[in-house]
Write a protein that holds these residues in place. Structure first.
Motif, PDB file in Angstrom:
ATOM      1  N   GLY A 144     111.224 -84.218  -1.750  1.00  0.00           N
ATOM      2  CA  GLY A 144     110.698 -85.409  -1.412  1.00  0.00           C
ATOM      3  C   GLY A 144     111.123 -86.514  -1.979  1.00  0.00           C
ATOM      4  N   GLU A 145     110.674 -87.777  -0.974  1.00  0.00           N
ATOM      5  CA  GLU A 145     110.812 -88.728  -1.956  1.00  0.00           C
ATOM      6  C   GLU A 145     109.243 -89.137  -2.283  1.00  0.00           C
ATOM      7  OE1 GLU A 145     112.774 -93.825  -1.206  1.00  0.00           O
ATOM      8  OE2 GLU A 145     112.506 -92.061   0.263  1.00  0.00           O
ATOM      9  N   LEU A 146     108.870 -89.867  -3.405  1.00  0.00           N
ATOM     10  CA  LEU A 146     107.939 -90.103  -4.350  1.00  0.00           C
ATOM     11  C   LEU A 146     107.603 -91.649  -3.361  1.00  0.00           C
ATOM     12  CD1 LEU A 146     105.922 -89.355  -6.006  1.00  0.00           C
ATOM     13  CD2 LEU A 146     107.028 -90.370  -7.895  1.00  0.00           C
ATOM     14  N   ILE A 147     106.513 -91.855  -3.399  1.00  0.00           N
ATOM     15  CA  ILE A 147     105.637 -93.229  -2.999  1.00  0.00           C
ATOM     16  C   ILE A 147     104.458 -93.260  -3.527  1.00  0.00           C
ATOM     17  CG2 ILE A 147     106.710 -92.914  -0.690  1.00  0.00           C
ATOM     18  CD1 ILE A 147     104.796 -92.122   1.029  1.00  0.00           C
ATOM     19  N   VAL A 148     104.205 -94.510  -3.295  1.00  0.00           N
ATOM     20  CA  VAL A 148     102.945 -94.706  -4.328  1.00  0.00           C
ATOM     21  C   VAL A 148     102.767 -95.979  -3.634  1.00  0.00           C
ATOM     22  CG1 VAL A 148     102.239 -96.233  -5.891  1.00  0.00           C
ATOM     23  CG2 VAL A 148     104.853 -94.544  -6.660  1.00  0.00           C
ATOM     24  N   LYS A 149     101.309 -95.872  -3.781  1.00  0.00           N
ATOM     25  CA  LYS A 149      99.873 -96.738  -2.910  1.00  0.00           C
ATOM     26  C   LYS A 149      98.918 -97.317  -3.799  1.00  0.00           C
ATOM     27  CE  LYS A 149      98.767 -96.586   1.381  1.00  0.00           C
ATOM     28  NZ  LYS A 149      97.497 -96.512   2.443  1.00  0.00           N
ATOM     29  N   GLY A 150      98.882 -98.315  -4.347  1.00  0.00           N
ATOM     30  CA  GLY A 150      97.581 -99.284  -4.913  1.00  0.00           C
ATOM     31  C   GLY A 150      97.702-100.588  -5.885  1.00  0.00           C
ATOM     32  N   PRO A 151      97.572-100.477  -6.711  1.00  0.00           N
ATOM     33  CA  PRO A 151      96.733-102.566  -7.109  1.00  0.00           C
ATOM     34  C   PRO A 151      97.608-103.188  -7.014  1.00  0.00           C
ATOM     35  CG  PRO A 151      94.975-101.572  -7.544  1.00  0.00           C
ATOM     36  CD  PRO A 151      96.140-100.197  -7.320  1.00  0.00           C
ATOM     37  N   ASN A 152      98.948-102.018  -7.927  1.00  0.00           N
ATOM     38  CA  ASN A 152     100.134-102.048  -8.790  1.00  0.00           C
ATOM     39  C   ASN A 152     101.029-103.192  -7.583  1.00  0.00           C
ATOM     40  OD1 ASN A 152      99.489-100.280  -8.228  1.00  0.00           O
ATOM     41  ND2 ASN A 152     101.466 -98.989  -9.674  1.00  0.00           N
ATOM     42  N   VAL A 153     100.806-101.913  -6.933  1.00  0.00           N
ATOM     43  CA  VAL A 153     102.532-102.609  -5.709  1.00  0.00           C
ATOM     44  C   VAL A 153     102.990-103.797  -5.467  1.00  0.00           C
ATOM     45  CG1 VAL A 153     103.225-101.558  -3.347  1.00  0.00           C
ATOM     46  CG2 VAL A 153     102.369-100.239  -4.616  1.00  0.00           C
ATOM     47  N   MET A 154     103.829-104.309  -5.924  1.00  0.00           N
ATOM     48  CA  MET A 154     104.433-105.811  -5.601  1.00  0.00           C
ATOM     49  C   MET A 154     104.221-106.044  -4.378  1.00  0.00           C
ATOM     50  SD  MET A 154     108.403-104.984  -4.869  1.00  0.00           S
ATOM     51  CE  MET A 154     108.865-104.813  -3.500  1.00  0.00           C
ATOM     52  N   LYS A 155     103.871-108.003  -4.622  1.00  0.00           N
ATOM     53  CA  LYS A 155     103.853-108.609  -3.345  1.00  0.00           C
ATOM     54  C   LYS A 155     105.166-108.105  -2.707  1.00  0.00           C
ATOM     55  CE  LYS A 155     102.298-112.723  -2.037  1.00  0.00           C
ATOM     56  NZ  LYS A 155     101.931-114.858  -2.787  1.00  0.00           N
ATOM     57  N   GLY A 156     106.378-108.329  -3.336  1.00  0.00           N
ATOM     58  CA  GLY A 156     107.354-108.005  -2.437  1.00  0.00           C
ATOM     59  C   GLY A 156     108.797-108.398  -3.501  1.00  0.00           C
ATOM     60  N   TYR A 157     110.637-108.468  -2.043  1.00  0.00           N
ATOM     61  CA  TYR A 157     111.417-108.620  -2.906  1.00  0.00           C
ATOM     62  C   TYR A 157     111.297-110.123  -2.327  1.00  0.00           C
ATOM     63  CZ  TYR A 157     112.325-104.375  -4.233  1.00  0.00           C
ATOM     64  OH  TYR A 157     112.282-102.386  -4.031  1.00  0.00           O
ATOM     65  N   LEU A 158     111.623-112.151  -3.750  1.00  0.00           N
ATOM     66  CA  LEU A 158     112.019-113.235  -3.361  1.00  0.00           C
ATOM     67  C   LEU A 158     112.817-112.738  -2.359  1.00  0.00           C
ATOM     68  CD1 LEU A 158     110.718-115.911  -4.011  1.00  0.00           C
ATOM     69  CD2 LEU A 158     112.685-115.435  -5.503  1.00  0.00           C
ATOM     70  N   GLY A 159     112.129-114.289  -1.429  1.00  0.00           N
ATOM     71  CA  GLY A 159     112.840-114.371  -0.412  1.00  0.00           C
ATOM     72  C   GLY A 159     113.943-113.143   0.479  1.00  0.00           C
ATOM     73  N   MET A 160     113.200-112.320   0.140  1.00  0.00           N
ATOM     74  CA  MET A 160     113.494-111.117   1.142  1.00  0.00           C
ATOM     75  C   MET A 160     113.152-110.199   1.994  1.00  0.00           C
ATOM     76  SD  MET A 160     116.950-109.429  -2.143  1.00  0.00           S
ATOM     77  CE  MET A 160     117.042-108.231  -0.956  1.00  0.00           C
ATOM     78  N   PRO A 161     112.505-110.196   2.789  1.00  0.00           N
ATOM     79  CA  PRO A 161     111.526-110.033   4.089  1.00  0.00           C
ATOM     80  C   PRO A 161     111.694-108.871   4.605  1.00  0.00           C
ATOM     81  CG  PRO A 161     112.151-111.536   5.083  1.00  0.00           C
ATOM     82  CD  PRO A 161     112.924-111.698   3.976  1.00  0.00           C
ATOM     83  N   GLU A 162     113.452-108.180   4.792  1.00  0.00           N
ATOM     84  CA  GLU A 162     113.463-107.543   5.727  1.00  0.00           C
ATOM     85  C   GLU A 162     113.788-106.163   4.639  1.00  0.00           C
ATOM     86  OE1 GLU A 162     117.658-107.935   7.140  1.00  0.00           O
ATOM     87  OE2 GLU A 162     116.473-109.507   8.874  1.00  0.00           O
ATOM     88  N   GLU A 163     114.118-106.594   3.579  1.00  0.00           N
ATOM     89  CA  GLU A 163     114.485-105.394   2.139  1.00  0.00           C
ATOM     90  C   GLU A 163     113.246-105.182   1.707  1.00  0.00           C
ATOM     91  OE1 GLU A 163     116.253-102.649  -0.509  1.00  0.00           O
ATOM     92  OE2 GLU A 163     117.492-103.809   1.087  1.00  0.00           O
ATOM     93  N   THR A 164     111.949-106.038   1.641  1.00  0.00           N
ATOM     94  CA  THR A 164     110.191-106.122   1.549  1.00  0.00           C
ATOM     95  C   THR A 164     109.934-104.689   2.770  1.00  0.00           C
ATOM     96  OG1 THR A 164     110.507-108.070   0.118  1.00  0.00           O
ATOM     97  CG2 THR A 164     108.179-106.809   1.400  1.00  0.00           C
ATOM     98  N   SER A 165     110.500-105.081   3.585  1.00  0.00           N
ATOM     99  CA  SER A 165     109.737-104.051   4.784  1.00  0.00           C
ATOM    100  C   SER A 165     110.337-102.760   4.644  1.00  0.00           C
ATOM    101  CB  SER A 165     109.736-104.586   6.069  1.00  0.00           C
ATOM    102  OG  SER A 165     111.540-104.524   6.185  1.00  0.00           O
ATOM    103  N   ARG A 166     111.350-102.138   4.015  1.00  0.00           N
ATOM    104  CA  ARG A 166     112.966-101.413   3.885  1.00  0.00           C
ATOM    105  C   ARG A 166     111.593-100.285   2.753  1.00  0.00           C
ATOM    106  NH1 ARG A 166     117.324-103.792   5.861  1.00  0.00           N
ATOM    107  NH2 ARG A 166     117.900-104.612   3.962  1.00  0.00           N
ATOM    108  N   THR A 167     111.087-101.117   1.599  1.00  0.00           N
ATOM    109  CA  THR A 167     110.817-100.070   0.874  1.00  0.00           C
ATOM    110  C   THR A 167     109.217-100.396   0.833  1.00  0.00           C
ATOM    111  OG1 THR A 167     112.229-102.073  -0.824  1.00  0.00           O
ATOM    112  CG2 THR A 167     110.601-100.491  -2.090  1.00  0.00           C
ATOM    113  N   ILE A 168     108.301-101.297   0.802  1.00  0.00           N
ATOM    114  CA  ILE A 168     106.899-101.015   1.662  1.00  0.00           C
ATOM    115  C   ILE A 168     106.549-100.818   2.747  1.00  0.00           C
ATOM    116  CG2 ILE A 168     104.656-102.165   1.285  1.00  0.00           C
ATOM    117  CD1 ILE A 168     105.809-103.321  -0.829  1.00  0.00           C
ATOM    118  N   LYS A 169     105.813 -99.078   3.682  1.00  0.00           N
ATOM    119  CA  LYS A 169     105.539 -99.258   5.107  1.00  0.00           C
ATOM    120  C   LYS A 169     104.212 -98.926   5.122  1.00  0.00           C
ATOM    121  CE  LYS A 169     110.685 -97.267   5.018  1.00  0.00           C
ATOM    122  NZ  LYS A 169     111.089 -95.793   5.537  1.00  0.00           N
ATOM    123  N   ASP A 170     104.089 -99.293   5.752  1.00  0.00           N
ATOM    124  CA  ASP A 170     102.382 -99.599   5.614  1.00  0.00           C
ATOM    125  C   ASP A 170     101.202 -98.422   4.438  1.00  0.00           C
ATOM    126  OD1 ASP A 170     102.317 -98.742   8.751  1.00  0.00           O
ATOM    127  OD2 ASP A 170     103.083 -96.846   7.985  1.00  0.00           O
TER     128      ASP A 170
END
Length: 503
Positions: free
Chosen positions: A350-376
């Motif tokens: 399956g796909e590897l997913i990760v959660k923790g204090p090291n997970v980025m804030k997001g992609y600069l100026g790319m809210p849609e790409e951020t929401s596709r990459t970070i879910k819940d």
């Protein structure tokens, strides 16, 4: 806590301890701390304020270390840029990050002069050497300021913007906070049991997140000494390990491969207590060959820019499983999920997913790409993996690299592992190519130490090792495989060449 406090604390605890060694010259934590504060003061004199971006176009040099922590001390956000990038790539990153200041190698003067004319956001450039009327690094840190009273820096403040090399379009700016990077440096320090006695070979590109966390930030945090090497050379690395009595070496698989291609003795590696591999999957055959040749175990882990970067690692003192990227890093959770985000049974892909204090804030100026990459709160890595009953993760391959042959999934890494087992193969990479009958076929690119090895020899070798649909239908011999600056083999470059040839 923030990243700058790492340096401040080590300065207080170990002022006369070597912070780094570069070209046989040592710099103590006291000297580094003073230069960093002087640099931060000079940045403020140039108008840099909290939240401004300062780009670093520098290699593995003291200037990078000073500028990185100097910018953080001033409250600025650091934008590390590969200095070998083209002018188009550099212009895009400086524009996208709205860099106000640039610290660069003197060789980039012509390029940056042209770029600066197009980007009014850049107010100044500091070069590593004196050039005409330009600001020079030496004078930038050569004044009487001992300490700099910078702004208050919180753990959620942006510390670094790292630009990922996308397969299509422009790179994405990964926004990493002080908390992201500090938590990962702390986890690596604890995992590797790093102390002030350690001497860390720093030859991976320091502008890359692997080196930035494992060799750089974790060393500063621990009071360890960085052994800075400007450029990878197998001979230079072995000489540094032996002469400087290095205790930790971190590299990508191709570096370990190159170290096996030169004559060495086990004695030359005897000071090492840990050898770390990351950045790409480590072929199991290479792991065993390196152990046999040097007597050193390679500890494999996994990470990505969006996770600052380490998420799993094989335990230093626990069970090590060849082919595995290890178990959860402290305070980090990994799961393997299906297309709907549901955890798959043990042993299934399956796909590897990760959660923790090291997970980025997001992609600069790319809210849609951020929401596709970070879910819940979970970071979707795009890597296909399995997890065994003990929680050890095994990377199968990149999701986008999977080859579909007549409805069957073929993961390039599996085929590459078998090719690496061949005694005359130095490097191997596998891609999918169009096939009229089966949709896709497997093609292998190999580098051999034996010039008389031919395609049919390898096909015969593979007959009893892989089921028919997984075997390469095409094999091409190359003198060298394309790699990025960290030494990671670039399958996408091979795909691009292949597509161009078939048009």
């Amino acid at each position: 806590m923030n990243l700058y406090t790492n340096l401040s604390n080590s300065f207080k605890l170990y002022p006369e301890k070597e912070a780094y060694v570069f070209l046989n010259e040592s710099t103590t934590f006291r000297e580094l701390h003073q230069k960093v504060n002087q640099f931060a003061h000079s940045l403020s004199q140039q108008g840099i304020k909290k939240g401004d971006s300062v780009a670093l176009l520098l290699g593995n040099t003291p200037e990078f270390i000073i500028a990185y922590y100097g910018a953080l001390c001033s409250g600025a956000t650091v934008v590390p840029v590969n200095p070998t990038f083209t002018s188009r790539e550099i212009e895009y990153i400086l524009s996208n990050s709205k860099a106000k200041g640039v610290i660069a190698d003197a060789s980039l003067h012509t390029t940056l002069t042209e770029v600066k004319l197009k980007l009014p956001t850049i107010s100044f450039i500091v070069y590593t050497k004196a050039i005409e009327s330009e600001l020079a690094f030496e004078s930038f840190v050569n004044h009487n300021v001992q300490t700099f009273a910078g702004p208050s820096i919180e753990e959620e403040d942006l510390a670094v913007i790292l630009y990922t090399s996308g397969t299509t379009g422009n790179p994405k700016g990964v926004m990493l906070t002080h908390k992201n990077l500090l938590s990962n440096a702390e986890a690596c320090r604890d995992l590797f049991e790093m102390t002030k006695e350690d001497r860390v070979v720093t030859v991976l590109p320091i502008f890359h997140v692997f080196c930035m966390t494992v060799c750089f930030n974790a060393s500063i945090l621990s009071g360890a000494t960085m052994l800075l090497i400007p450029k990878f050379s197998p001979q230079d690395v072995v000489e540094t390990i032996s002469k400087q009595q290095a205790t930790i070496f971190a590299g990508v698989p191709t570096m370990y491969n190159f170290l096996l291609q030169i004559p060495t003795t086990k004695e030359q590696f005897s000071s090492l207590r840990i050898s770390i591999s990351g950045g790409a999957s480590l072929p199991v055959a290479l792991l065993h060959k390196f152990k046999e040749h040097t007597g050193i175990d390679i500890q494999e882990g996994y990470g990505l820019s969006e996770a600052a970067p380490v998420t799993t690692f094989n335990p230093i003192n626990g069970e090590r499983k060849p082919g595995s990227i290890g178990v959860n890093l402290p305070n980090v959770e990994n799961k393997v999920v299906d297309i709907d985000g549901n955890e798959v049974p043990t042993g299934e892909v399956g796909e590897l997913i990760v959660k923790g204090p090291n997970v980025m804030k997001g992609y600069l100026g790319m809210p849609e790409e951020t929401s596709r990459t970070i879910k819940d709160g979970w970071l979707y890595t795009g890597d296909m993996a399995t997890m065994d009953q003990d929680g050890y993760v095994f990377i199968v391959d990149r999701k986008k690299d999977m080859i579909l042959v007549g409805g069957y999934n073929v993961y390039p890494r599996e085929v590459e592992e078998v090719l690496y087992d061949h005694p005359e193969i130095i490097e191997a990479a596998v891609i999918g190519v169009p096939d009229e009958s089966y949709g896709e076929a497997v093609k292998a690119f190999v580098v051999s130490k034996n010039p008389s090895l031919i395609e049919n020899d390898l096909k015969i070798y593979l007959e009893d090792k892989l089921v028919k649909y997984k075997r390469p239908q095409y094999i091409e011999f190359l003198a060298e495989l394309p790699k990025n600056t960290t030494g990671k083999i670039l399958r996408r470059n091979l795909r691009n060449v292949e597509q161009a040839q078939t048009k």
